[in-house]
Design a protein around this motif. Structure first.
Motif, PDB file in Angstrom:
ATOM      1  N   PRO A 400       0.614  -0.890  -0.186  1.00  0.00           N
ATOM      2  CA  PRO A 400      -0.136  -0.045   0.200  1.00  0.00           C
ATOM      3  C   PRO A 400       0.335   1.345   0.072  1.00  0.00           C
ATOM      4  CG  PRO A 400      -1.080  -1.531   1.791  1.00  0.00           C
ATOM      5  CD  PRO A 400       0.626  -2.462   1.318  1.00  0.00           C
ATOM      6  N   ASP A 401       0.581   2.522  -0.559  1.00  0.00           N
ATOM      7  CA  ASP A 401       0.863   3.315  -1.003  1.00  0.00           C
ATOM      8  C   ASP A 401       1.289   4.591   0.674  1.00  0.00           C
ATOM      9  OD1 ASP A 401       2.128   2.820  -3.722  1.00  0.00           O
ATOM     10  OD2 ASP A 401       0.077   4.343  -4.544  1.00  0.00           O
ATOM     11  N   ARG A 402       0.467   4.203   1.483  1.00  0.00           N
ATOM     12  CA  ARG A 402       0.680   4.443   2.399  1.00  0.00           C
ATOM     13  C   ARG A 402       1.665   4.418   3.169  1.00  0.00           C
ATOM     14  NH1 ARG A 402      -1.941   1.149   6.339  1.00  0.00           N
ATOM     15  NH2 ARG A 402      -3.348  -0.397   5.852  1.00  0.00           N
ATOM     16  N   LEU A 403       2.144   3.075   3.469  1.00  0.00           N
ATOM     17  CA  LEU A 403       3.109   2.598   3.920  1.00  0.00           C
ATOM     18  C   LEU A 403       4.706   3.185   3.890  1.00  0.00           C
ATOM     19  CD1 LEU A 403       1.714  -1.358   4.937  1.00  0.00           C
ATOM     20  CD2 LEU A 403       1.806   1.180   6.093  1.00  0.00           C
ATOM     21  N   TYR A 404       4.763   4.195   2.524  1.00  0.00           N
ATOM     22  CA  TYR A 404       6.401   4.164   2.279  1.00  0.00           C
ATOM     23  C   TYR A 404       5.776   5.692   2.365  1.00  0.00           C
ATOM     24  CZ  TYR A 404       7.179   0.222  -0.417  1.00  0.00           C
ATOM     25  OH  TYR A 404       7.442  -0.770  -1.083  1.00  0.00           O
ATOM     26  N   THR A 405       7.143   6.343   2.662  1.00  0.00           N
ATOM     27  CA  THR A 405       7.646   7.884   2.978  1.00  0.00           C
ATOM     28  C   THR A 405       8.193   7.969   1.569  1.00  0.00           C
ATOM     29  OG1 THR A 405      10.337   7.436   2.927  1.00  0.00           O
ATOM     30  CG2 THR A 405       9.264   7.075   5.114  1.00  0.00           C
ATOM     31  N   PRO A 406       8.209   9.264   1.484  1.00  0.00           N
ATOM     32  CA  PRO A 406       8.600   9.946   0.194  1.00  0.00           C
ATOM     33  C   PRO A 406       9.948   9.618  -0.579  1.00  0.00           C
ATOM     34  CG  PRO A 406       7.758  11.727   1.271  1.00  0.00           C
ATOM     35  CD  PRO A 406       7.455  10.166   1.956  1.00  0.00           C
ATOM     36  N   GLY A 407      10.617   8.433   0.655  1.00  0.00           N
ATOM     37  CA  GLY A 407      11.456   7.954   0.604  1.00  0.00           C
ATOM     38  C   GLY A 407      11.823   6.748  -0.213  1.00  0.00           C
ATOM     39  N   GLY A 408      11.201   6.080   0.002  1.00  0.00           N
ATOM     40  CA  GLY A 408      10.746   4.650  -0.555  1.00  0.00           C
ATOM     41  C   GLY A 408      11.317   3.589   1.001  1.00  0.00           C
TER      42      GLY A 408
END
Length: 475
Positions: A400-408
């Motif tokens: 899920p996208d929400r589980l990544y920080t902007p840096g991955g």
């Protein structure tokens, strides 16, 4: 001792002792332990009969709710009695909660899982004879031992002491008298009790499970082996400034006594550790993860008990080099190279969506056999592909996208992965083809689960894919 160096469990047990919760002794004789558990078994039989009659008149959800409440009450009574008896039967109850997720009602597993190693201490007069018998009075005279323990568990308790000759502070871990000799009797009695309380399915043969519990208890009661494991980890981590392993003092060690340097620190969940910056918590979390991966894939030797009391944090007052103190190596397990390689296949196949690789690893380990339907293997693959989520490449579309920080980096503090794994397991794995896993899997997953809980507690943000690449030949 500085305030930050006071271990949380020491404070808790000192308070318990002050509150009068210290026990004078534990029941060590086979007869009196048998009487206590047999009495409970008889009472359980009567309750089962009454519950069965009452349930005859219930319907639907009312019956299901009554069953859940009944299992919870039966398990609570069992856990309370095991806690009073302490010793090997209590430790067996803890271990049973790990196996129990595969055959016990969920309510029973939840209750048994509360049997943690932070129980009321036993009086000094009860453990002192064990210490004298193990070391002799002349050796003990070299120590100034505090009679109030700093920690108490199911198999023994720990006392702070000072070496009179040097002033060094040490911890003397003393096994409760009679614990090792009671293992066979305790295992037989617990087996009968699980049957009497109807917590396990009647048709399920748990002989192998209880044999494994017995073998594990024998190992955990062997302080000579624990000393060797402690020395092994001490040597292997000696040049790694991120970790502290207590030094062993051989003169004050025996089959039922283990003495190591006192290495204080904070619990991972303490307010002091939680107040550290994101970067410092990330560094600690990375160290926790790297240690486990090194233990399993490189050393093939894993400390399988992830209890927070076994890992402390030494906070650097200068804010640069926080350290992890690793304690208690009684649950350390060696793993065969072939097992590590087969398990690696499952992980690699799960990360690369290679179901054939997953199936090869599963069959090699013995989780399933050649007669297992392809549909069930596919369901298992769905589950393992979900479990390895934190180890995927940054911005993997399966996460899920929400589980990544902007840096991955993967946000462990925000993940709901355990709930999703539970739901998938319930949906995909309910089948006669799934076996109770071998103890290697049970205790490896115990540690893996502990690592993930630790990373979530630290609210870590990490990129862990690269951590596995050297061991699994990943892209």
């Amino acid at each position: 001792m500085a305030e930050q160096d006071k271990p949380d469990n020491a404070e808790a047990h000192a308070k318990a002792d002050a509150d009068g919760s210290t026990m004078d002794r534990i029941k060590t004789g086979a007869f009196e332990r048998n009487v206590a558990l047999t009495r409970m078994g008889v009472g359980a039989g009567a309750k089962i009969a009454g519950h069965t009659v009452r349930n005859f008149f219930r319907r639907g959800e009312s019956k299901d709710e009554a069953n859940r409440n009944f299992y919870r009450a039966q398990a609570k009574e069992l856990a309370d009695e095991l806690g009073r008896l302490k010793g090997s039967v209590m430790k067996a109850g803890q271990m049973l909660s790990l196996y129990g997720q595969y055959f016990l009602p969920e309510e029973a597993v939840e209750v048994l899982a509360t049997l943690q190693d932070n129980t009321p201490a036993v009086s000094w007069s009860f453990v002192e004879p064990q210490l004298i018998d193990a070391l002799g009075e002349r050796t003990i005279a070299k120590l100034d031992i505090q009679r109030k323990p700093i920690a108490a568990a199911s198999l023994g308790q720990a006392h702070l002491a000072t070496l009179k000759a040097t002033g060094e502070q040490v911890v003397v871990k003393i096994q409760y008298p009679g614990v090792a000799n009671a293992i066979d009797t305790d295992i037989r009695t617990l087996s009968r009790l699980i049957s009497a309380t109807r917590l396990a399915p009647k048709a399920l043969d748990l002989t192998d499970v209880f044999n494994e519990l017995r073998d594990m208890l024998v190992r955990e009661c062997d302080y000579v082996q624990e000393r060797e494991f402690t020395e092994t980890f001490y040597d292997r981590l000696a040049d790694n400034p991120r970790f502290i392993v207590p030094k062993v003092y051989p003169e004050f060690c025996a089959q039922r006594v283990l003495t190591t340097r006192y290495e204080p620190g904070y619990s991972v969940s303490s307010k002091e550790v939680q107040a550290l910056s994101q970067s410092r918590r990330n560094a600690l979390a990375q160290s926790f993860a790297e240690l486990f991966v090194t233990e399993f894939f490189e050393w093939n030797l894993v400390q399988t008990d992830p209890h927070f009391g076994n890992y402390r944090v030494r906070i650097d007052p200068d804010g640069e080099n926080d350290q992890i103190v690793t304690l208690d190596f009684g649950a350390t397990r060696p793993f065969d190279k072939s097992f590590v390689e087969s398990y690696g296949r499952i992980v690699r196949g799960s990360l690369q969506a290679d179901r054939q690789e997953v199936a090869r690893g599963v069959l090699d380990i013995g989780l399933m056999d050649a007669s297992t339907p392809q549909s069930f293997l596919e369901g298992f693959g769905d589950l393992t592909e979900l479990i390895v989520e934190p180890f995927r490449k940054p911005f993997d579309p399966m996460v899920p996208d929400r589980l990544y920080t902007p840096g991955g980096a993967y946000r462990f503090g925000d993940t709901d992965l355990p709930a999703r794994v539970g739901q998938t397991a319930a949906l995909k794995m309910m089948s006669k083809h799934f076996k109770i896993p071998p103890q290697e899997i049970i205790f490896l997953h115990r540690r893996i689960g502990g690592v993930l809980v630790t990373l979530k507690t630290l609210r870590a943000e990490l990129r862990l894919h690269a951590l596995l690449k050297p061991y699994l030949d990943l892209n």
